[in-house]
Write a protein that holds these residues in place. Structure first.
Motif, PDB file in Angstrom:
ATOM      1  N   ILE A   1       0.840  -1.212   0.000  1.00  0.00           N
ATOM      2  CA  ILE A   1       0.000   0.000   0.000  1.00  0.00           C
ATOM      3  C   ILE A   1       0.871   1.258   0.000  1.00  0.00           C
ATOM      4  O   ILE A   1       0.738   2.121  -0.864  1.00  0.00           O
ATOM      5  N   PHE A   2       1.761   1.363   0.982  1.00  0.00           N
ATOM      6  CA  PHE A   2       2.637   2.548   1.045  1.00  0.00           C
ATOM      7  C   PHE A   2       3.967   2.211   0.378  1.00  0.00           C
ATOM      8  O   PHE A   2       4.638   1.262   0.776  1.00  0.00           O
ATOM      9  N   HIS A   3       4.315   2.977  -0.616  1.00  0.00           N
ATOM     10  CA  HIS A   3       5.554   2.723  -1.357  1.00  0.00           C
ATOM     11  C   HIS A   3       6.449   3.945  -1.266  1.00  0.00           C
ATOM     12  O   HIS A   3       5.996   5.061  -1.532  1.00  0.00           O
ATOM     13  N   ARG A   4       7.688   3.700  -0.886  1.00  0.00           N
ATOM     14  CA  ARG A   4       8.627   4.816  -0.746  1.00  0.00           C
ATOM     15  C   ARG A   4       9.319   5.052  -2.080  1.00  0.00           C
ATOM     16  O   ARG A   4       9.911   4.150  -2.643  1.00  0.00           O
ATOM     17  N   ARG A   5       9.229   6.270  -2.583  1.00  0.00           N
ATOM     18  CA  ARG A   5       9.865   6.596  -3.866  1.00  0.00           C
ATOM     19  C   ARG A   5      11.339   6.878  -3.663  1.00  0.00           C
ATOM     20  O   ARG A   5      11.825   6.942  -2.539  1.00  0.00           O
ATOM     21  N   ARG A   6      12.045   7.067  -4.787  1.00  0.00           N
ATOM     22  CA  ARG A   6      13.487   7.308  -4.683  1.00  0.00           C
ATOM     23  C   ARG A   6      13.812   8.599  -3.941  1.00  0.00           C
ATOM     24  O   ARG A   6      14.855   8.721  -3.316  1.00  0.00           O
ATOM     25  N   ASP A   7      12.910   9.578  -4.068  1.00  0.00           N
ATOM     26  CA  ASP A   7      13.172  10.838  -3.364  1.00  0.00           C
ATOM     27  C   ASP A   7      12.816  10.746  -1.876  1.00  0.00           C
ATOM     28  O   ASP A   7      12.862  11.743  -1.156  1.00  0.00           O
ATOM     29  N   GLY A   8      12.442   9.551  -1.426  1.00  0.00           N
ATOM     30  CA  GLY A   8      12.162   9.350   0.001  1.00  0.00           C
ATOM     31  C   GLY A   8      10.720   9.568   0.389  1.00  0.00           C
ATOM     32  O   GLY A   8      10.330   9.267   1.521  1.00  0.00           O
ATOM     33  N   LYS A   9       9.935  10.107  -0.544  1.00  0.00           N
ATOM     34  CA  LYS A   9       8.542  10.372  -0.201  1.00  0.00           C
ATOM     35  C   LYS A   9       7.704   9.106  -0.379  1.00  0.00           C
ATOM     36  O   LYS A   9       7.998   8.267  -1.222  1.00  0.00           O
ATOM     37  N   VAL A  10       6.657   9.042   0.422  1.00  0.00           N
ATOM     38  CA  VAL A  10       5.805   7.855   0.405  1.00  0.00           C
ATOM     39  C   VAL A  10       4.544   8.153  -0.392  1.00  0.00           C
ATOM     40  O   VAL A  10       3.963   9.237  -0.279  1.00  0.00           O
ATOM     41  N   GLU A  11       4.143   7.186  -1.222  1.00  0.00           N
ATOM     42  CA  GLU A  11       2.876   7.347  -1.936  1.00  0.00           C
ATOM     43  C   GLU A  11       2.058   6.074  -1.789  1.00  0.00           C
ATOM     44  O   GLU A  11       2.592   4.993  -1.557  1.00  0.00           O
ATOM     45  N   VAL A  12       0.738   6.244  -1.932  1.00  0.00           N
ATOM     46  CA  VAL A  12      -0.165   5.099  -1.825  1.00  0.00           C
ATOM     47  C   VAL A  12      -0.352   4.489  -3.201  1.00  0.00           C
ATOM     48  O   VAL A  12      -0.551   5.192  -4.184  1.00  0.00           O
ATOM     49  N   ARG A  13      -0.241   3.150  -3.248  1.00  0.00           N
ATOM     50  CA  ARG A  13      -0.636   2.431  -4.463  1.00  0.00           C
ATOM     51  C   ARG A  13      -1.596   1.330  -4.035  1.00  0.00           C
ATOM     52  O   ARG A  13      -1.552   0.865  -2.902  1.00  0.00           O
ATOM     53  N   PHE A  14      -2.437   0.909  -4.918  1.00  0.00           N
ATOM     54  CA  PHE A  14      -3.383  -0.156  -4.589  1.00  0.00           C
ATOM     55  C   PHE A  14      -3.410  -1.137  -5.752  1.00  0.00           C
ATOM     56  O   PHE A  14      -4.359  -1.204  -6.531  1.00  0.00           O
ATOM     57  N   ASP A  15      -2.282  -1.856  -5.850  1.00  0.00           N
ATOM     58  CA  ASP A  15      -2.092  -2.763  -6.981  1.00  0.00           C
ATOM     59  C   ASP A  15      -2.763  -4.109  -6.689  1.00  0.00           C
ATOM     60  O   ASP A  15      -3.343  -4.311  -5.618  1.00  0.00           O
ATOM     61  N   ALA A  16      -2.603  -5.026  -7.630  1.00  0.00           N
ATOM     62  CA  ALA A  16      -3.262  -6.338  -7.504  1.00  0.00           C
ATOM     63  C   ALA A  16      -2.873  -7.034  -6.197  1.00  0.00           C
ATOM     64  O   ALA A  16      -3.730  -7.612  -5.519  1.00  0.00           O
TER      65      ALA A  16
END
Lengths: 439, 256
Positions: free
Chosen positions: A224-239
């Motif tokens: 659900i929470f994925h940390r991007r390369r810039d360190g920021k976290v974003e929500v994804r709701f993949d399979a």
């Protein structure tokens, strides 16, 4: 050194209320004077605020404090009773007012505010090697914020399936074990076979659906929470994130193997129906065994099954922790107490008192925690699969949870919205919320 | 009104197995005192009750001592100032807690009274004073001014009139108001939670939260037993003064 308060400090109504209450106290309340701590004779006093609340747990905590005081006359520990429902607000006002306890019992998912705010000491250099070695890295991660350890995780609770053994045998389903758990597919099939007449295969108590969903989703690789390369976290709701919520939704709304009425209940609320045979299985925390042991009708035969496995058996947890206040002038002494308190035999006593699992590897080997009675052995066998909860250190998580995820998941589980709408809510409405905390 | 109390009463005497029944019963099948024993063994209920009693009794007494003369003046002196004062009393009841607690913190800081029973009592006095004043004002207005005038005509001085004529008539109102202030302080939670840090000073409502675990899990039997004990004093007092409170609040509302 105090760190700048993070922009992502939890903002809840209760928090605001307490913060407002604490505001003047920041400058006003008298701090802990050395006079209070170090009376004549050089003896120091450390205040230990414990959240133990069950009879056996309280007894274990107080006994350990008494034992320490007997063995260490120069470093007296004063037991202070705290409470789980009020601990966050109480600590907030205590920190701001300079009145914080020296040693603090809390849950790791409640520490972020205080850790980022500089209220909790960095324990990294204080930890004795024995304690550092004894607790596995995956548990340390739950008490680590920005690379600094602010809480020593010591008790944790896996989510398990508590099942009516007679119903399991009657249905002829395979009984899963920690070594050979059900897959989610098998779990769905078992729930269907257990559903007959007025008995549902499973009851999901999802009054607070977010942490249960997120923590179980780890088993299917859901982050659900994925940390991007810039360190920021974003929500994804993949399979992989959708597998667990879809299972719950389908059990309630498609094959009807799960009770709809329990969606709005807390764990304890489902127990009367479980005892009465309305539900064959209830996913609950491991410690609910105590309530079941106390409350189940005589002759009611129940058992503990591991939660279903996806690509792994993993699940997220937020262990109970011990921290030291940044303002405590005797951090080494406080850590010495924590080291004593969490020695393997003592950790076993605490675990037995709370019906939870210890994080320490030595304590986990103790025969008292490997017995078949109350399925302790099933729980200890699951300890290796426990990971840091996905949302553990995500700034803005509480707001995302309260405003976006809780209503979204509740509507999805009840069948009011579909998976696409849920995904849009969690991601498209949710990411702007997290972004505000990560500017 | 009776349902929550009766349910609490029933729960407090039920053994754990009865608490988890799908079809709950009003009367426990196997009533037990274990919940009470466990509650007292787990938490310092008696000490906490003592703290609550002290805070509630002293704050009620102080509130009455302050409110009675103020109420008399507000009721008897009708001018712009008294009307403004009455308005302020009413408005102050609508203040959110956060607005009230900040100035109280400032005052307590100045007096070094944080984590102090005296500090808490002062807060309770300030907290209950407006309503006590409002109630007492109604009572004073219900005492006919003609009685005081008659006493004056008979030669009684102002003090004598107050002591011998007005005070006896006000006594029921004073008692009702004092009991109301007592109950308010007895049940108060937030100030006690925030202001008192030392375990030996904690009041009963704060100690009740110690029976609750994470995520709303509760040790239901002992919690019910402790809550019952905490409820009884205020319930009994409320039962005793209920008529007087209603009478006091309505007194003076209609012109004779």
């Amino acid at each position: 050194m105090r760190h700048d308060p993070a922009p992502g400090r939890r903002v809840t109504r209760r928090g605001l209320l307490a913060a407002a209450a604490a505001l003047p106290a920041a400058a006003l309340l008298p701090g802990c004077s050395d006079g209070r701590r170090r009376p004549a004779g050089g003896r120091i006093t450390l205040r230990f605020q414990s959240l133990a609340w069950q009879q056996d747990s309280l007894k274990a905590n107080k006994q350990l404090v008494a034992e320490w005081n007997r063995q260490h006359p120069d470093i007296r520990v004063q037991y202070v009773q705290g409470a789980w429902p009020t601990v966050h607000d109480q600590l907030l006002t205590s920190f701001e007012g300079g009145e914080a306890p020296d040693i603090i019992h809390d849950a790791s998912d409640d520490l972020a505010d205080f850790a980022y705010g500089g209220d909790l000491a960095d324990l990294t250099a204080l930890l004795p090697p024995r304690l550092k070695r004894d607790i596995p890295q995956r548990s340390w991660e739950t008490g680590t914020f920005d690379g600094r350890i602010h809480g020593v995780p010591f008790l944790q609770e896996p989510r398990v399936l508590i099942a009516n053994r007679a119903e399991l045998h009657r249905s002829g389903v395979r009984i899963p074990t920690p070594e050979h758990p059900w897959t989610w597919q098998e779990f769905e099939e078992a729930a269907q076979r257990l559903t007959r007449g007025s008995t549902y295969g499973v009851a999901w108590p999802l009054k607070e659906p977010v942490s249960a969903t997120l923590n179980l989703a780890l088993s299917t690789g859901g982050q659900i929470f994925h940390r991007r390369r810039d360190g920021k976290v974003e929500v994804r709701f993949d399979a992989v994130d959708q597998r667990v919520p879809r299972t719950i939704h389908d059990q309630v709304n498609v094959d009807r193997s799960a009770s709809r009425t329990t969606l709005g209940m807390g764990g304890s609320d489902t127990l009367p129906g479980f005892f009465a045979g309305r539900y064959a299985m209830v996913p609950l925390g491991f410690s609910y065994r105590q309530q079941i042991a106390q409350q189940a009708p005589r002759g009611f035969d129940w058992t503990v099954l591991p939660a279903p496995k996806g690509t792994a058996l993993d699940q997220g947890v937020s262990p109970q922790t011990l921290s030291i206040a940044e303002d405590c002038p005797y951090k080494e002494e406080a850590m010495a107490f924590i080291d004593f308190f969490l020695s393997p035999p003592n950790m076993v006593r605490l675990a037995l008192g709370d019906w939870l699992l210890p994080t320490g590897q030595e304590a986990l080997k103790d025969p008292a925690l490997r017995v078949a009675r109350y399925d302790w052995a099933t729980g200890t066998a699951l300890a290796d699969s426990l990971r840091s909860a996905p949302a553990q250190s995500v700034r803005g998580y509480p707001e995302w949870k309260d405003k976006i995820a809780t209503p979204g998941l509740q509507e999805y589980y009840s069948g009011a919205i579909g998976l696409d709408t849920l995904r849009k809510r969690l991601v498209e409405d949710g990411n702007p919320v997290l972004a505000r905390y990560q500017r | 009104m009776a349902f929550p109390f009766l349910w609490l009463l029933s729960t407090a005497f039920k053994p754990p197995r009865e608490l988890a029944g799908l079809h709950p019963t009003w009367i426990p099948e196997a009533p037990t005192l274990d919940n009470f024993r466990q509650a007292f063994a787990q938490q310092p209920l008696a000490a906490a009750a003592g703290n609550s009693l002290l805070a509630a009794a002293v704050s009620a007494l102080l509130a009455i001592l302050l409110a009675t003369p103020m109420a008399y003046v507000l009721a008897r002196v009708r001018n712009r100032l008294s009307r403004a004062a009455t308005g302020w009393v009413v408005i102050s009841q609508a203040f959110p807690l956060v607005l009230v607690i900040i100035p109280l913190f400032l005052i307590l800081k100045g007096l070094h009274l944080v984590d102090s029973r005296i500090g808490l009592i002062m807060v309770y006095v300030v907290w209950s004073l407006p309503f006590a004043l409002w109630m007492l004002t109604g009572y004073v207005r219900s005492v006919p001014r003609e009685l005081e005038e008659a006493a004056a005509m008979d030669g009684a001085g102002r003090l004598r009139t107050l002591v011998s004529v007005t005070a006896p008539l006000l006594a029921p109102g004073i008692v009702a108001t004092a009991l109301f202030a007592f109950i308010t302080a007895w049940n108060e939670f937030f100030f006690a939670l925030v202001l008192l840090k030392s375990p030996e000073k904690q009041t009963l409502p704060v100690v009740l939260t110690h029976f609750l675990g994470a995520e709303g899990v509760a040790d239901l039997g002992p919690l019910a037993a402790a809550a019952l004990l905490a409820t009884l004093p205020s319930l009994l007092l409320f039962a005793v003064i209920q008529r007087r409170i209603t009478g006091g609040m309505l007194a003076g509302a209609v012109k004779s």
